[in-house]
Write a protein that holds these residues in place. Sequence first.
Motif, PDB file in Angstrom:
ATOM      1  N   VAL A 175      -7.935  -0.543   3.591  1.00 54.16           N
ATOM      2  CA  VAL A 175      -7.521   0.313   3.324  1.00 54.16           C
ATOM      3  C   VAL A 175      -6.349   0.102   2.156  1.00 54.16           C
ATOM      4  N   THR A 176      -5.916  -0.504   2.137  1.00 52.48           N
ATOM      5  CA  THR A 176      -4.633  -0.640   0.631  1.00 52.48           C
ATOM      6  C   THR A 176      -6.045  -0.115  -0.448  1.00 52.48           C
ATOM      7  N   MET A 177      -7.793  -0.583  -0.818  1.00 48.75           N
ATOM      8  CA  MET A 177      -7.945  -0.045  -1.664  1.00 48.75           C
ATOM      9  C   MET A 177      -8.256   0.870  -1.807  1.00 48.75           C
ATOM     10  N   GLY A 178      -8.682   1.526  -0.265  1.00 50.72           N
ATOM     11  CA  GLY A 178      -8.949   3.442  -0.063  1.00 50.72           C
ATOM     12  C   GLY A 178      -7.234   3.910  -0.372  1.00 50.72           C
ATOM     13  N   ALA A 179      -6.491   3.781  -0.391  1.00 52.45           N
ATOM     14  CA  ALA A 179      -5.373   4.216  -0.277  1.00 52.45           C
ATOM     15  C   ALA A 179      -5.134   4.154  -1.707  1.00 52.45           C
ATOM     16  N   VAL A 180      -5.300   3.114  -2.677  1.00 53.95           N
ATOM     17  CA  VAL A 180      -5.341   2.698  -3.912  1.00 53.95           C
ATOM     18  C   VAL A 180      -6.704   3.634  -4.776  1.00 53.95           C
ATOM     19  N   LEU A 181      -7.600   4.621  -4.652  1.00 56.90           N
ATOM     20  CA  LEU A 181      -8.535   4.878  -4.557  1.00 56.90           C
ATOM     21  C   LEU A 181      -7.830   6.397  -4.507  1.00 56.90           C
ATOM     22  N   VAL A 182      -7.390   6.720  -3.844  1.00 58.35           N
ATOM     23  CA  VAL A 182      -6.620   8.258  -3.625  1.00 58.35           C
ATOM     24  C   VAL A 182      -5.535   8.607  -4.571  1.00 58.35           C
ATOM     25  N   VAL A 183      -5.253   7.641  -4.623  1.00 55.95           N
ATOM     26  CA  VAL A 183      -4.058   7.933  -5.600  1.00 55.95           C
ATOM     27  C   VAL A 183      -4.308   8.090  -6.879  1.00 55.95           C
ATOM     28  N   LEU A 184      -5.169   6.890  -7.354  1.00 56.37           N
ATOM     29  CA  LEU A 184      -5.861   7.361  -8.708  1.00 56.37           C
ATOM     30  C   LEU A 184      -6.087   8.150  -8.053  1.00 56.37           C
ATOM     31  N   ARG A 185      -7.561   9.145  -8.049  1.00 51.97           N
ATOM     32  CA  ARG A 185      -7.411  10.419  -7.639  1.00 51.97           C
ATOM     33  C   ARG A 185      -6.372  11.425  -7.962  1.00 51.97           C
ATOM     34  N   VAL A 186      -5.535  10.988  -7.965  1.00 56.60           N
ATOM     35  CA  VAL A 186      -4.057  12.107  -7.611  1.00 56.60           C
ATOM     36  C   VAL A 186      -3.702  12.212  -9.582  1.00 56.60           C
ATOM     37  N   VAL A 187      -3.814  11.012  -9.967  1.00 58.88           N
ATOM     38  CA  VAL A 187      -3.805  10.634 -11.760  1.00 58.88           C
ATOM     39  C   VAL A 187      -4.522  11.732 -11.776  1.00 58.88           C
ATOM     40  N   GLY A 188      -5.831  10.992 -11.041  1.00 63.38           N
ATOM     41  CA  GLY A 188      -6.815  12.240 -12.617  1.00 63.38           C
ATOM     42  C   GLY A 188      -6.651  13.731 -12.149  1.00 63.38           C
ATOM     43  N   TRP A 240      -0.347   8.063   1.476  1.00 62.15           N
ATOM     44  CA  TRP A 240       0.651   6.543   1.835  1.00 62.15           C
ATOM     45  C   TRP A 240       0.519   6.483   3.215  1.00 62.15           C
ATOM     46  N   LEU A 241      -0.014   7.914   3.802  1.00 57.99           N
ATOM     47  CA  LEU A 241      -0.546   7.710   5.196  1.00 57.99           C
ATOM     48  C   LEU A 241      -1.490   6.423   5.730  1.00 57.99           C
ATOM     49  N   ILE A 242      -2.429   6.986   4.896  1.00 57.06           N
ATOM     50  CA  ILE A 242      -3.533   5.448   5.355  1.00 57.06           C
ATOM     51  C   ILE A 242      -2.788   4.490   5.111  1.00 57.06           C
ATOM     52  N   PHE A 243      -2.392   4.109   3.934  1.00 58.84           N
ATOM     53  CA  PHE A 243      -1.719   2.799   4.301  1.00 58.84           C
ATOM     54  C   PHE A 243      -0.869   2.198   4.659  1.00 58.84           C
ATOM     55  N   TRP A 296      -5.779  10.141  11.415  1.00 59.56           N
ATOM     56  CA  TRP A 296      -6.078  11.773  10.617  1.00 59.56           C
ATOM     57  C   TRP A 296      -6.280  11.094   9.568  1.00 59.56           C
ATOM     58  N   ALA A 297      -5.087  10.665   8.508  1.00 58.54           N
ATOM     59  CA  ALA A 297      -5.335  11.204   7.319  1.00 58.54           C
ATOM     60  C   ALA A 297      -6.543  10.622   7.069  1.00 58.54           C
ATOM     61  N   ARG A 298      -6.327   9.208   6.982  1.00 56.24           N
ATOM     62  CA  ARG A 298      -8.186   8.961   6.927  1.00 56.24           C
ATOM     63  C   ARG A 298      -9.398   8.962   7.085  1.00 56.24           C
TER      64      ARG A 298
END
Length: 156
Positions: free
Chosen positions: A7-20, A73-76, A81-83
């Motif tokens: 879950v933590t890694m999934g949220a971090v990866l989504v943030v990396l997608r946002v940065v990209g 953030w909701l995934i974290f 539903w956010a997931r």
Amino acid sequence: MKRPAAVTMGAVLVVLRVVGGAIWLIELAVSWRSLLGEEFDGVEVDAETVNVLLLVVVVPGAVILLVELVLAWLIFLGVNWARIVVMLFATLSISVSFVTWWVGDQELHLDFTLVTLSLDILVMLALSSRAARAYARRPKPRTIRGATGSTELDGS
């Protein structure tokens, strides 16, 4: 229940997608005029029209990135539903990349396309794991509001 690493890694990866995505939008804004050129489909366009076209692309893109950040953030926090929404978006993104590559309109390059594609695949792997699903679907403690404040009941 302790938050799983998936879950933590999934949220971090989504943030990396946002940065990209933010880097892509900034790069697009900087090179916008050279991408359009002086003519647009054979018709000369003035500077104001070029700027309006840029806003039509950048503003919705920025809104989508903000929504993705909120979803991360909701995934974290463990919202199921956010997931699911993020996994649907990742599936669509992977499918669109595949179809455009298959038709021959897009080549996969290491500079951006391959990075976003790999991030989407990693998001799918992290968020579809058993641990992530169990964490997102865990029973939430119920809260009772009374005159003295709120009390948590664990439901067991």
